[in-house]
Scaffold this motif. Structure first.
Motif, PDB file in Angstrom:
ATOM      1  N   UNK A   1      -3.364   6.039  17.243  1.00  0.00           N
ATOM      2  CA  UNK A   1      -4.048   7.276  16.831  1.00  0.00           C
ATOM      3  C   UNK A   1      -5.230   7.582  17.740  1.00  0.00           C
ATOM      4  N   UNK A   2      -6.016   6.549  18.073  1.00  0.00           N
ATOM      5  CA  UNK A   2      -7.203   6.757  18.895  1.00  0.00           C
ATOM      6  C   UNK A   2      -6.827   7.148  20.318  1.00  0.00           C
ATOM      7  N   UNK A   3      -5.882   6.422  20.916  1.00  0.00           N
ATOM      8  CA  UNK A   3      -5.468   6.722  22.283  1.00  0.00           C
ATOM      9  C   UNK A   3      -4.857   8.120  22.361  1.00  0.00           C
ATOM     10  N   UNK A   4      -4.028   8.477  21.390  1.00  0.00           N
ATOM     11  CA  UNK A   4      -3.432   9.812  21.378  1.00  0.00           C
ATOM     12  C   UNK A   4      -4.501  10.885  21.252  1.00  0.00           C
ATOM     13  N   UNK A   5      -5.490  10.645  20.409  1.00  0.00           N
ATOM     14  CA  UNK A   5      -6.625  11.559  20.255  1.00  0.00           C
ATOM     15  C   UNK A   5      -7.336  11.748  21.595  1.00  0.00           C
ATOM     16  N   UNK A   6      -7.588  10.649  22.305  1.00  0.00           N
ATOM     17  CA  UNK A   6      -8.269  10.727  23.601  1.00  0.00           C
ATOM     18  C   UNK A   6      -7.415  11.435  24.654  1.00  0.00           C
ATOM     19  N   UNK A   7      -6.109  11.203  24.612  1.00  0.00           N
ATOM     20  CA  UNK A   7      -5.206  11.851  25.569  1.00  0.00           C
ATOM     21  C   UNK A   7      -5.197  13.367  25.356  1.00  0.00           C
ATOM     22  N   UNK A   8      -5.096  13.786  24.097  1.00  0.00           N
ATOM     23  CA  UNK A   8      -5.098  15.219  23.788  1.00  0.00           C
ATOM     24  C   UNK A   8      -6.410  15.855  24.227  1.00  0.00           C
ATOM     25  N   UNK A   9      -7.528  15.192  23.927  1.00  0.00           N
ATOM     26  CA  UNK A   9      -8.840  15.708  24.349  1.00  0.00           C
ATOM     27  C   UNK A   9      -8.919  15.813  25.865  1.00  0.00           C
ATOM     28  N   UNK A  10      -8.404  14.807  26.566  1.00  0.00           N
ATOM     29  CA  UNK A  10      -8.462  14.816  28.029  1.00  0.00           C
ATOM     30  C   UNK A  10      -7.675  15.990  28.596  1.00  0.00           C
ATOM     31  N   UNK A  11      -6.490  16.240  28.033  1.00  0.00           N
ATOM     32  CA  UNK A  11      -5.696  17.382  28.495  1.00  0.00           C
ATOM     33  C   UNK A  11      -6.419  18.705  28.218  1.00  0.00           C
ATOM     34  N   UNK A  12      -6.899  18.869  26.990  1.00  0.00           N
ATOM     35  CA  UNK A  12      -7.511  20.152  26.599  1.00  0.00           C
ATOM     36  C   UNK A  12      -8.807  20.402  27.360  1.00  0.00           C
ATOM     37  N   UNK A  13      -9.737  19.449  27.261  1.00  0.00           N
ATOM     38  CA  UNK A  13     -11.040  19.620  27.904  1.00  0.00           C
ATOM     39  C   UNK A  13     -10.898  19.539  29.423  1.00  0.00           C
ATOM     40  N   UNK A  14     -10.048  18.602  29.882  1.00  0.00           N
ATOM     41  CA  UNK A  14      -9.874  18.422  31.312  1.00  0.00           C
ATOM     42  C   UNK A  14      -9.323  19.654  31.988  1.00  0.00           C
ATOM     43  N   UNK A  15      -8.301  20.263  31.411  1.00  0.00           N
ATOM     44  CA  UNK A  15      -7.717  21.452  32.029  1.00  0.00           C
ATOM     45  C   UNK A  15      -8.739  22.578  32.127  1.00  0.00           C
ATOM     46  N   UNK A  16      -9.564  22.714  31.118  1.00  0.00           N
ATOM     47  CA  UNK A  16     -10.634  23.721  31.165  1.00  0.00           C
ATOM     48  C   UNK A  16     -11.658  23.381  32.251  1.00  0.00           C
ATOM     49  N   UNK A  17     -12.087  22.113  32.300  1.00  0.00           N
ATOM     50  CA  UNK A  17     -13.098  21.675  33.252  1.00  0.00           C
ATOM     51  C   UNK A  17     -12.583  21.744  34.691  1.00  0.00           C
ATOM     52  N   UNK A  18     -11.349  21.307  34.899  1.00  0.00           N
ATOM     53  CA  UNK A  18     -10.788  21.302  36.247  1.00  0.00           C
ATOM     54  C   UNK A  18     -10.524  22.718  36.744  1.00  0.00           C
ATOM     55  N   UNK A  19     -10.307  23.646  35.807  1.00  0.00           N
ATOM     56  CA  UNK A  19     -10.199  25.059  36.181  1.00  0.00           C
ATOM     57  C   UNK A  19     -11.548  25.562  36.702  1.00  0.00           C
ATOM     58  N   UNK A  20     -12.632  25.187  36.007  1.00  0.00           N
ATOM     59  CA  UNK A  20     -13.972  25.575  36.449  1.00  0.00           C
ATOM     60  C   UNK A  20     -14.307  24.981  37.812  1.00  0.00           C
TER      61      UNK A  20
END
Length: 473
Positions: free
Chosen positions: A450-469
């Motif tokens: 559950x924790x790793x999946x939570x971190x993976x989802x956050x990384x995709x969501x936040x990361x894609x936004x950040x890497x776009x910036x």
């Protein structure tokens, strides 16, 4: 374990790598590959298998592998030993030297107790104080076992003892929560810095040799810090919600931190020397684009400073087998991985992987490969072995599908840390935390998933936004 069962286990550990290597070597060579490329795969696969089964210590396995590559004519002597000239090997070695300074001087413990004295008034405060301590030390201590298992864990165990939360019925007071959150902090803090985990520089080296992407220390930090810090801030709240510790307020822990600091007394000269060197290194790594100095050059300068000021004793380094084992391990694995790339295997496997998942689009391919990369780690006992085997082909396939190269390289670098939080055997600190007895294995795996999946989802969501910036795509 009886002598017979031990002997049987040793025989299996020897047989599996040899069998894998021989079978691949003797199989028909696929179209598009040269014999040397196929034989290099056989040697590489057997080496990874030996790292997992451990018939010999890792360094010894690598020496056998490099000799097989040379004597079979798969690699020349110069090619087989080229990894030892790679700056990545010496960067990680220099980071181990700084790590030794943190431990021998007592600076690491001082940082942890200081955070505890400031923020340890609640169960969440304790968690964040130990997490911040881990975060502060992470750029200087690539050994997650030394950082989390050697410094953070003993303090967490002492807190559990003071608060009367042992494995079993009393574990619900705070022990379950604190053990789990400290275990899961280290994959996150390790992901933020190129020197935060031993396999990170390997990923950086593979990105350069196999993908043609140059990741600097500052570049890694800028790309990883935002998604990783979001995970850092939110993960303890998730664990708190899942485990719901009975103790909410913990003034005893705060007092414990203050007492421990008082016992340590004022900072001694050795601590000040290490702290000064650490600050200089962070400044150097962070401004490398301006100064033109590589991360390895700065690391070598840091090591020279620590030895010259006697902040670290050379004899202590000679006793640190992990640092020397790393030189052998990294030097050979980089040589073998570079051989796979130079002989054309990475290009070939990338084309075949791409054809299997054709039609998903650039981002779809990137996400699917990222998810597979994370959860296939259930099959690996070390992060480094996983990175050596899968980082280049997975990243190359995503890039070939059209995903932005730097984004792919950094994201898979982050996942190379998060993935080992799935199990107790996937990374160095795992056995230490699991062995305390707070969790039965099924419950441990369920919570970790559950924790790793939570971190993976956050990384995709936040990361894609950040890497776009950042302009990566």
């Amino acid at each position: 374990m009886s002598y017979e069962s031990s002997k049987k286990k040793s025989l299996i550990a020897v047989t599996i790598p040899i069998l894998i290597g021989v079978v691949i070597w003797l199989l028909p060579i696929p179209m598009g590959l040269t014999p040397k490329a196929w034989h290099m795969l056989a040697i590489f696969a057997a080496t990874i298998a030996a790292i997992l089964t451990q018939p010999l210590p890792s360094g010894a396995v690598m020496m056998v592998a490099v000799c097989v590559a040379i004597f079979t004519g798969t690699l020349t002597e110069a090619q087989a030993l080229s990894g030892f000239a790679n700056g990545t090997v010496w960067l990680i070695f220099c980071a181990y030297i700084l790590s030794l300074g943190f431990v021998t001087s007592g600076l690491g413990k001082r940082i942890a107790y200081k955070m505890l004295s400031l923020f340890g008034g609640s169960s969440l405060g304790i968690a964040y104080s130990l997490g911040i301590s881990d975060l502060i030390m992470s750029p200087a201590m690539p050994s997650v076992t030394a950082r989390s298992g050697g410094i953070i864990f003993p303090i967490a165990r002492s807190i559990n003892s003071v608060l009367g939360s042992a494995p079993g019925a009393t574990g619900k007071k705070i022990g379950d929560f604190l053990t789990m959150v400290c275990f899961q902090f280290t994959p996150i803090t390790g992901a933020i810095f190129l020197t935060g985990m031993a396999a990170n520089p390997l990923a950086g080296s593979l990105a350069k040799t196999s993908l043609g992407i140059n990741i600097t220390w500052g570049g890694w930090f800028i790309a990883a810090v935002v998604p990783a810090m979001v995970c850092f801030c939110l993960m303890p709240l998730l664990v708190y919600k899942m485990l719901n510790p009975e103790l909410k307020r913990t003034p005893e822990a705060k007092q414990m931190g203050r007492r421990a600091l008082a016992e340590l007394g004022p900072m001694v000269l050795a601590e000040k020397k290490v702290a000064f060197g650490f600050i200089l290194a962070l400044v150097g790594w962070g401004t490398s684009l301006l100064t033109g100095l590589s991360a390895t050059t700065i690391g070598l300068g840091l090591a020279a400073y620590l030895f010259a000021t006697r902040a670290v004793d050379w004899k202590d380094l000679l006793k640190d087998y992990a640092a020397w084992d790393t030189v052998i391990w990294f030097g050979v694995i980089i040589s073998l991985a570079t051989g796979l790339s130079d002989l054309g295997f990475i290009k070939w496997i990338t084309a075949h992987l791409g054809s299997v998942i054709h039609g998903l689009g650039a981002m779809g391919t990137f996400v699917i490969l990222g998810v597979i990369y994370i959860y296939v780690h259930y099959l690996f006992a070390t992060a480094t072995g996983h990175v050596a085997a899968l980082y280049a082909p997975f990243a190359a396939t995503a890039i070939a599908a059209g995903a932005p190269p730097m984004m792919v390289a950094i994201c898979f670098g982050i996942f190379s840390n998060l993935m080992w939080g799935n199990t107790e055997y996937g990374g160095g600190p795992g056995p230490i935390y699991f062995a305390q007895g707070y969790f039965e294995r099924p419950r441990f795996y369920k919570i970790n998933f559950c924790i790793v999946t939570f971190n993976v989802v956050l990384t995709f969501i936040v990361g894609l936004f950040w890497w776009k910036l950042l302009g990566y795509y």
